[in-house]
Motif scaffolding. Sequence first.
Motif, PDB file in Angstrom:
ATOM      1  N   ASP A   1      -6.420   0.337  -4.094  1.00 14.03           N
ATOM      2  CA  ASP A   1      -7.368   0.808  -3.082  1.00 14.03           C
ATOM      3  C   ASP A   1      -8.233   1.952  -3.617  1.00 14.03           C
ATOM      4  O   ASP A   1      -9.433   2.008  -3.373  1.00 14.03           O
ATOM      5  CB  ASP A   1      -6.623   1.247  -1.812  1.00 14.03           C
ATOM      6  CG  ASP A   1      -5.964   0.066  -1.117  1.00 14.03           C
ATOM      7  OD1 ASP A   1      -6.449  -1.069  -1.292  1.00 14.03           O
ATOM      8  OD2 ASP A   1      -4.962   0.269  -0.410  1.00 14.03           O
TER       9      ASP A   1
ATOM     10  N   ASN B   1      -1.645 -10.897  -4.928  1.00 14.15           N
ATOM     11  CA  ASN B   1      -2.495 -10.850  -6.124  1.00 14.15           C
ATOM     12  C   ASN B   1      -2.236 -12.061  -7.038  1.00 14.15           C
ATOM     13  O   ASN B   1      -1.103 -12.287  -7.475  1.00 14.15           O
ATOM     14  CB  ASN B   1      -2.234  -9.534  -6.878  1.00 14.15           C
ATOM     15  CG  ASN B   1      -3.147  -9.380  -8.071  1.00 14.15           C
ATOM     16  OD1 ASN B   1      -2.860  -9.887  -9.142  1.00 14.15           O
ATOM     17  ND2 ASN B   1      -4.253  -8.701  -7.869  1.00 14.15           N
TER      18      ASN B   1
ATOM     19  N   GLY C   1      -0.426  -0.637  -4.531  1.00 12.84           N
ATOM     20  CA  GLY C   1      -1.522  -1.013  -3.619  1.00 12.84           C
ATOM     21  C   GLY C   1      -2.486   0.146  -3.410  1.00 12.84           C
ATOM     22  O   GLY C   1      -3.701  -0.035  -3.308  1.00 12.84           O
TER      23      GLY C   1
ATOM     24  N   ASP D   1       1.026  -7.407   6.007  1.00 19.11           N
ATOM     25  CA  ASP D   1       1.844  -7.128   7.190  1.00 19.11           C
ATOM     26  C   ASP D   1       1.654  -8.193   8.273  1.00 19.11           C
ATOM     27  O   ASP D   1       0.535  -8.622   8.549  1.00 19.11           O
ATOM     28  CB  ASP D   1       1.506  -5.735   7.739  1.00 19.11           C
ATOM     29  CG  ASP D   1       2.073  -4.663   6.832  1.00 19.11           C
ATOM     30  OD1 ASP D   1       2.908  -4.985   5.963  1.00 19.11           O
ATOM     31  OD2 ASP D   1       1.689  -3.493   6.995  1.00 19.11           O
TER      32      ASP D   1
ATOM     33  N   GLY E   1       0.815  -1.213   0.000  1.00 20.47           N
ATOM     34  CA  GLY E   1       0.000   0.000   0.000  1.00 20.47           C
ATOM     35  C   GLY E   1       0.847   1.260   0.000  1.00 20.47           C
ATOM     36  O   GLY E   1       0.398   2.324  -0.426  1.00 20.47           O
TER      37      GLY E   1
ATOM     38  N   GLY F   1       1.913  -6.651   0.390  1.00 18.17           N
ATOM     39  CA  GLY F   1       0.500  -7.007   0.262  1.00 18.17           C
ATOM     40  C   GLY F   1       0.042  -7.334  -1.151  1.00 18.17           C
ATOM     41  O   GLY F   1      -0.733  -8.274  -1.365  1.00 18.17           O
TER      42      GLY F   1
ATOM     43  N   GLY G   1      -7.798  -4.070  -2.476  1.00 12.70           N
ATOM     44  CA  GLY G   1      -7.035  -4.901  -3.418  1.00 12.70           C
ATOM     45  C   GLY G   1      -7.576  -6.311  -3.616  1.00 12.70           C
ATOM     46  O   GLY G   1      -7.829  -6.729  -4.755  1.00 12.70           O
TER      47      GLY G   1
HETATM   48  O1  KG4 Z   1       1.976  -4.977   2.882  1.00 13.64           O
HETATM   49  P1  KG4 Z   1       0.608  -4.509   3.252  1.00 13.64           P
HETATM   50  O2  KG4 Z   1      -0.249  -5.387   4.125  1.00 13.64           O
HETATM   51  O3  KG4 Z   1       0.659  -3.140   3.994  1.00 13.64           O
HETATM   52  C1  KG4 Z   1       1.508  -2.100   3.629  1.00 13.64           C
HETATM   53  O4  KG4 Z   1       2.671  -2.149   4.131  1.00 13.64           O
HETATM   54  O5  KG4 Z   1       1.048  -1.287   2.822  1.00 13.64           O
HETATM   55  O6  KG4 Z   1      -0.153  -4.186   1.877  1.00 13.64           O
HETATM   56  C2  KG4 Z   1      -1.502  -3.753   1.832  1.00 13.64           C
HETATM   57  C3  KG4 Z   1      -1.880  -3.448   0.391  1.00 13.64           C
HETATM   58  C4  KG4 Z   1      -3.234  -2.769   0.260  1.00 13.64           C
HETATM   59  O7  KG4 Z   1      -3.093  -1.680  -0.642  1.00 13.64           O
HETATM   60  C5  KG4 Z   1      -4.120  -3.872  -0.323  1.00 13.64           C
HETATM   61  O8  KG4 Z   1      -5.196  -3.381  -1.103  1.00 13.64           O
HETATM   62  C6  KG4 Z   1      -3.137  -4.644  -1.173  1.00 13.64           C
HETATM   63  O9  KG4 Z   1      -1.952  -4.677  -0.371  1.00 13.64           O
HETATM   64  N1  KG4 Z   1      -3.567  -6.019  -1.479  1.00 13.64           N
HETATM   65  C7  KG4 Z   1      -3.819  -6.457  -2.733  1.00 13.64           C
HETATM   66  C8  KG4 Z   1      -4.238  -7.794  -2.609  1.00 13.64           C
HETATM   67  N2  KG4 Z   1      -4.236  -8.134  -1.276  1.00 13.64           N
HETATM   68  C9  KG4 Z   1      -3.806  -7.011  -0.595  1.00 13.64           C
HETATM   69  N3  KG4 Z   1      -3.718  -5.844  -3.920  1.00 13.64           N
HETATM   70  C10 KG4 Z   1      -4.032  -6.558  -5.012  1.00 13.64           C
HETATM   71  N4  KG4 Z   1      -4.460  -7.845  -4.981  1.00 13.64           N
HETATM   72  C11 KG4 Z   1      -4.578  -8.499  -3.811  1.00 13.64           C
HETATM   73  N5  KG4 Z   1      -4.983  -9.777  -3.796  1.00 13.64           N
END
Ligand code: KG4
Length: 362
Positions: free
Chosen positions: A165, A271, A161, A299, A135, A267, A178
Amino acid sequence: MKVLGIETSCDETGVALVIDGAVVEQRVATQVEHAEWGGVVPEIASRLHQRALAKMTQDVMQAAGLGHSDLDGIAATHGPGLIGALLVGVSFAKGLAVAHRIPFIGVNHLEAHIFSPHAAGEVLPMPALALLVSGGHTELFRVNGFGRYQLLGATLDDAVGEAFDKVGGLLEIEYPAGAALSRLAASGDPQRFTLPVPRTEQPFQFSFSGLKTAALRLVQSLEGKPPQTWRADLAASFQEAAVTQLIVRLDRALENEWYRSVVLAGGVAANQLLRKRAEQIAARHDIPLFRPPLQLCTDNAEMIAWVGWKRLTDGCTDPLDLEADPNLSLAWDDLSGTDHSRGGIEIDIHSRAVKKKRGATS
Ligand code: KG4
Ligand code: ZN
């Protein structure tokens, strides 16, 4: 070696215990309270970490049948992230460290993401190409070894990310959008709308703001038509453009230099389309691809505890005045005021930590 890991950089509270390099206990609490605000509200995040952390830590220690004084180290994410949220985890970890006379280890959240496959028992062959997508981050690193990173390129504007969002928000999907956007995309036609995959000045740079704006214009032009006729197609077309941009850079980096492995982290590495396309690219280059299990992409504290354990076994700990740093990077960027992180210079970030520590005590 027994190391407790604490993660509070954004909207997940995580606690995990690593013994001799293996995760033995873990807890994660996702703060769903932010959904109604359409994004993470920093003060709410700090308060919720503060509420959850002590109890989660107690649960982890009880489940492992250990007391705090059995620990050899306490690790906490000290950056990058939301400052208030980081302060909760860092202060809690330092408090435990002081109370039980245990070494404290501050962990770089980005380094932990890159090494997240190790928390699942895998070992990344070096040098590795790491695509860090979350994100807040969209970066490509050459990883020459633990602590030795070379930034190849980063996003010029939004993180991927963040784009998922925001476009999810346009489609009235709750934050964080996401995962749900990608489920919606599964029933859509990715060829229905052509959305931009930008060219950037540097080969490994990223940019997602144009894609986000193009998606917004498209939604505005479609308003009034029944959503079932375009919503899934728009989600699929957006996902196609976003993943294509990531894959084009990944492919370029593999063409450009020799690596022994590729790792997807963060995150967005959850995908499925990205995981599939990266598999195809890695197979074409005949190189092993590491895709951490989904709970290690978003995370979590397992990756923090693992890095804490690794640093402790390498004989490296941090002073109790180590600060939480919301802008902590993975490259040496404070030499003579020059931002070397953009220049792709490799520096051992942990030898710097040791130097700082020595400086503080001499
Ligand atoms: O690494 P993370 O949990 O937190 C940060 O450090 O940002 O990443 C969260 C991000 C969010 O923007 C979420 O929408 C995205 O990862 N995300 C995805 C998927 N699962 C989580 N984006 C696309 N496809 C997914 N399956
Ligand atoms: Zn993260």
